[in-house]
Design an enzyme around this catalytic site. Structure first.
Site, PDB file in Angstrom:
ATOM      1  N   LYS A  79       3.242  -2.816   0.740  1.00 25.86           N
ATOM      2  CA  LYS A  79       2.005  -3.217   1.331  1.00 25.86           C
ATOM      3  C   LYS A  79       2.201  -4.811   1.528  1.00 25.86           C
ATOM      4  O   LYS A  79       1.181  -5.668   1.480  1.00 25.86           O
ATOM      5  CB  LYS A  79       0.810  -3.086   0.174  1.00 25.86           C
ATOM      6  CG  LYS A  79       0.607  -1.603  -0.114  1.00 25.86           C
ATOM      7  CD  LYS A  79       0.428  -0.748   1.080  1.00 25.86           C
ATOM      8  CE  LYS A  79      -0.753  -0.863   2.084  1.00 25.86           C
ATOM      9  NZ  LYS A  79      -0.838  -0.158   3.208  1.00 25.86           N
ATOM     10  N   GLY A  80       3.560  -4.899   1.774  1.00 21.42           N
ATOM     11  CA  GLY A  80       3.641  -6.444   2.132  1.00 21.42           C
ATOM     12  C   GLY A  80       3.773  -6.709   3.563  1.00 21.42           C
ATOM     13  O   GLY A  80       3.613  -7.960   3.989  1.00 21.42           O
ATOM     14  N   LYS A 285      -3.250   0.695   8.910  1.00 23.66           N
ATOM     15  CA  LYS A 285      -3.067  -0.612   8.498  1.00 23.66           C
ATOM     16  C   LYS A 285      -4.199  -1.519   8.909  1.00 23.66           C
ATOM     17  O   LYS A 285      -4.910  -1.232   9.710  1.00 23.66           O
ATOM     18  CB  LYS A 285      -1.688  -1.188   9.478  1.00 23.66           C
ATOM     19  CG  LYS A 285      -0.320  -0.307   9.284  1.00 23.66           C
ATOM     20  CD  LYS A 285      -0.085  -0.418   7.908  1.00 23.66           C
ATOM     21  CE  LYS A 285       1.281   0.581   7.650  1.00 23.66           C
ATOM     22  NZ  LYS A 285       1.745   0.496   6.195  1.00 23.66           N
ATOM     23  N   GLY A 286      -4.309  -2.398   7.609  1.00 20.86           N
ATOM     24  CA  GLY A 286      -5.680  -3.180   8.421  1.00 20.86           C
ATOM     25  C   GLY A 286      -6.897  -2.747   7.898  1.00 20.86           C
ATOM     26  O   GLY A 286      -7.951  -2.843   8.375  1.00 20.86           O
TER      27      GLY A 286
END
EC number: 2.8.2.-
Length: 328
Positions: A79-80, A285-286
């Site tokens: 999650k980076g 994502k997001g």
């Protein structure tokens, strides 16, 4: 130096919130309480290996060239921003990367280097082979194993404010398992006393100084590039310039490759000469983060601060996670 020869500064720090030794001796499985970002199956991997279908920086996958062990790895963190980085670097013609996460140095090591090599796409002379598996950074055995494959392997770590990283990690797990307890419940050993549960993988992964200590026993700092997950969003071309320099590549992936997607809130990738729609990262994502009690966030910031400071000292880079907080 051998693992047991020194406890190291980060280990000493952890004596305050945790019982002595608890952190250093945690089995590597402790980090894997959540399913990884992609739980790649063997079948997918062998398919990726045999066809090279997800393999490359160019739109056509050549059937010539040969499969090589990777010379560079994106080793973290979960999650980076590792997927965004991988997709951006794959736009470079001199990079070939496997799209799935091989998990070789943590889950599949007993399959051997030939299996690993076979998962890789074919490359031509002068091209770099890469893969990304974000759980390597927190796997105790990974540094030694990678070092024994090739001690000159280049390592890339995408780091992000550990508090937002933890919330993002939790959000991902929540989307797959809606029945799990709230973030607040999981984050504390004792809510009344404010004792953070550093054994929960979502929190533990963000203690970067602790994990980095393990890597520095095998690799010099000059072989590790730390990419800011925040700057990967605000200035993707600037971060990609550093990545290309680190890998010894010509700066081909530049501003022309990115445009900002207002809906998603982060940059998407396009081929500069290509008029077709840009490629954005997928639905996973997001995701919108759940609202977290501000007191919990405050306590987490306090918990991480000494580790962040130590991480800045170890890497010689200030990621400004503290400034970010005071702006809010």
């Amino acid at each position: 130096a051998s693992n047991g020869s020194r406890e190291g500064a980060a280990g000493a720090w952890l004596r305050t919130p945790l019982a002595p030794g608890e952190v250093i001796t945690a089995p590597s499985g402790a980090f894997e309480r959540d399913p990884q970002e992609s739980s790649t199956t063997d079948e997918e991997l062998s398919r990726a290996g045999s066809t090279g279908s997800r393999g490359g920086g160019s739109s056509t996958t050549p059937d010539y060239g040969e499969k090589r062990l990777p010379q560079a790895l994106i080793i973290g963190v979960k999650k980076g921003g590792t997927r965004a980085l991988l997709e951006a670097i794959r736009a470079h013609p001199d990079v070939r990367a496997v799209g799935t996460e091989p998990h070789f140095f943590d889950r599949n090591y007993e399959k051997g280097l030939e299996w690993y090599r076979n998962v890789m796409p074919k490359t031509l002379d002068g091209q770099i082979t890469m893969e990304k598996t974000p759980s390597y950074f927190v796997t105790n055995e990974a540094p030694r194993r990678i070092h024994s494959m090739a001690k000159d392997t280049k390592l890339i770590v995408v780091v992000r404010n550990p508090v937002t990283r933890a919330i993002s990690d939790y959000t991902q797990t929540l989307s797959k398992k809606p029945e799990i307890p709230s973030f607040e419940v999981l984050a504390f050993k004792n809510r009344t006393l404010g004792l953070i549960d550093a054994s929960w993988s979502a929190i533990r992964i963000g203690i970067y100084a602790l994990h980095l200590e393990n890597w520095l026993q095998y690799f010099p700092l000059s072989q590790i590039l730390f990419v800011s997950g925040e700057r990967l969003i605000t200035d993707p071309a600037g971060e990609m310039a550093k990545v290309q320099d680190f890998l010894g590549l010509k700066r081909i992936v530049t501003e022309k490759h990115f445009y900002f997607n207002k809906t998603k809130g982060f940059p998407c990738l396009k081929k500069p000469e290509d008029s077709s729609a840009p490629r954005c990262l997928g639905k996973s994502k997001g995701r919108t983060h759940p609202k977290i009690d501000p007191d919990v966030i405050h306590r987490l910031r306090k918990f991480y601060k000494p580790f962040n400071v130590m991480f800045y000292q170890m890497t010689g880079q200030d990621f400004q996670w503290e400034q970010e907080e005071s702006d809010k």
